[in-house]
Design a protein around this motif. Structure first.
Motif, PDB file in Angstrom:
ATOM      1  N   VAL A  49      -9.622   9.452  -1.428  1.00 25.56           N
ATOM      2  CA  VAL A  49      -8.172   9.250  -1.389  1.00 25.56           C
ATOM      3  C   VAL A  49      -7.905   7.844  -0.850  1.00 25.56           C
ATOM      4  O   VAL A  49      -8.340   7.496   0.249  1.00 25.56           O
ATOM      5  N   TYR A  50      -7.208   7.039  -1.656  1.00 24.07           N
ATOM      6  CA  TYR A  50      -6.832   5.665  -1.298  1.00 24.07           C
ATOM      7  C   TYR A  50      -5.372   5.713  -0.861  1.00 24.07           C
ATOM      8  O   TYR A  50      -4.488   5.958  -1.672  1.00 24.07           O
ATOM      9  N   THR A  51      -5.136   5.473   0.435  1.00 24.08           N
ATOM     10  CA  THR A  51      -3.774   5.536   0.943  1.00 24.08           C
ATOM     11  C   THR A  51      -3.530   4.397   1.924  1.00 24.08           C
ATOM     12  O   THR A  51      -4.417   3.570   2.160  1.00 24.08           O
ATOM     13  N   PHE A  52      -2.323   4.332   2.482  1.00 20.18           N
ATOM     14  CA  PHE A  52      -1.891   3.167   3.251  1.00 20.18           C
ATOM     15  C   PHE A  52      -1.314   3.599   4.598  1.00 20.18           C
ATOM     16  O   PHE A  52      -0.734   4.672   4.724  1.00 20.18           O
ATOM     17  N   ASP A  53      -1.458   2.739   5.586  1.00 20.42           N
ATOM     18  CA  ASP A  53      -0.850   2.989   6.893  1.00 20.42           C
ATOM     19  C   ASP A  53      -0.270   1.682   7.429  1.00 20.42           C
ATOM     20  O   ASP A  53      -1.007   0.711   7.601  1.00 20.42           O
ATOM     21  N   LEU A  85      -9.824   6.383   2.339  1.00 12.55           N
ATOM     22  CA  LEU A  85      -9.707   4.936   2.497  1.00 12.55           C
ATOM     23  C   LEU A  85      -8.293   4.648   2.996  1.00 12.55           C
ATOM     24  O   LEU A  85      -7.326   4.808   2.252  1.00 12.55           O
ATOM     25  N   ILE A  86      -8.171   4.261   4.259  1.00 14.84           N
ATOM     26  CA  ILE A  86      -6.876   3.984   4.875  1.00 14.84           C
ATOM     27  C   ILE A  86      -6.733   2.466   4.982  1.00 14.84           C
ATOM     28  O   ILE A  86      -7.338   1.837   5.849  1.00 14.84           O
ATOM     29  N   VAL A  87      -5.937   1.889   4.105  1.00 20.97           N
ATOM     30  CA  VAL A  87      -5.772   0.439   4.083  1.00 20.97           C
ATOM     31  C   VAL A  87      -4.543   0.059   4.910  1.00 20.97           C
ATOM     32  O   VAL A  87      -3.453   0.583   4.671  1.00 20.97           O
ATOM     33  N   PRO A  88      -4.681  -0.847   5.879  1.00 17.14           N
ATOM     34  CA  PRO A  88      -3.506  -1.278   6.644  1.00 17.14           C
ATOM     35  C   PRO A  88      -2.498  -1.983   5.730  1.00 17.14           C
ATOM     36  O   PRO A  88      -2.861  -2.910   5.005  1.00 17.14           O
ATOM     37  N   PHE A  89      -1.239  -1.504   5.740  1.00 15.16           N
ATOM     38  CA  PHE A  89      -0.200  -2.140   4.930  1.00 15.16           C
ATOM     39  C   PHE A  89       0.425  -3.251   5.774  1.00 15.16           C
ATOM     40  O   PHE A  89       1.138  -2.997   6.736  1.00 15.16           O
TER      41      PHE A  89
END
Length: 220
Positions: A49-53, A85-89
């Motif tokens: 899961v590719y998501t953003f924080d 996968l938590i990518v910093p927004f």
């Protein structure tokens, strides 16, 4: 569940990739992730899961959120997601081109891609289905309809602001929750014969206005 913050840290090998902000992990999100899981099992590859924080709308517009990062990770783990996968927004991430985003998917070795019907990506929301299909076969799932409308995070936020916790529960598939530290207040409830607990939560966490009756569990 393996937690990573950069595509280059993902384990080698093909994967099914589900992409989105997934704020609230509502029934629509759960359906998308379930479909991606079924594909991953069929292909004998892991689901990532590719998501953003924080979620893009929180960063860009200062909107409130339904789930903070710890809540989102707990829910993803409960759904059986293998890699998150938590990518910093950040400002830099918001300026990335659609080609930069597509390169992430190539780095992840995406075998199939799952997104919601309203998903766009890259600076100016320039990227769409045709771009994703250039990397891997992409499945766009229509928005789930429930209670007379689409199941969307924005709709749930509006319901909570209006105090309609029952309808929000229907769309989330669970009761809405908030976590925080109990802080001492003015003790007005105690004077009225109804002691209350004041819960300090993240400033942008969506909460309906009011005083609520709750059930309390204490560790054994």
């Amino acid at each position: 569940m393996l937690l990573i913050n950069d595509p280059s840290d993902a384990p080698a090998g093909p994967k099914v990739v589900a992409i989105g902000s997934f704020d609230g992990l509502h029934l629509g999100h759960q359906h998308l992730i379930h479909q991606a899981q079924q594909a991953a099992k069929h292909l004998h590859v892991p689901l990532l899961v590719y998501t953003f924080d924080p979620p893009s709308k929180v960063f860009m517009r200062g909107e409130g959120f339904l789930t903070d990062l710890s809540e989102k990770l707990e829910l993803l783990r409960g759904l059986g997601v293998e890699i998150a996968l938590i990518v910093p927004f950040t400002e830099a991430f918001a300026r990335r081109s659609k080609d930069d985003f597509l390169e992430d998917l190539r780095t992840l070795e995406a075998r199939q891609i799952y997104v919601g019907a309203d998903f766009r990506f890259g600076q100016g929301r320039a990227g769409g289905l045709e771009d994703l299909n250039a990397v891997a076969p992409t499945h766009i799932l229509p928005l789930l309809e429930l209670g007379g409308g689409p199941v969307k995070s924005s709709r749930i936020r509006d319901l909570l602001r209006a105090g309609d916790v029952d309808e929000a529960k229907l769309l989330l598939g669970r009761a809405y929750t908030a976590r925080g530290i109990v802080r001492e207040g003015d003790r007005l409830g105690r004077k009225l014969g109804f002691p209350t607990a004041n819960l300090e939560v993240a400033p942008l966490k969506i909460l309906p206005l009011g005083v609520f009756a709750v059930r309390v569990q204490t560790p054994q």
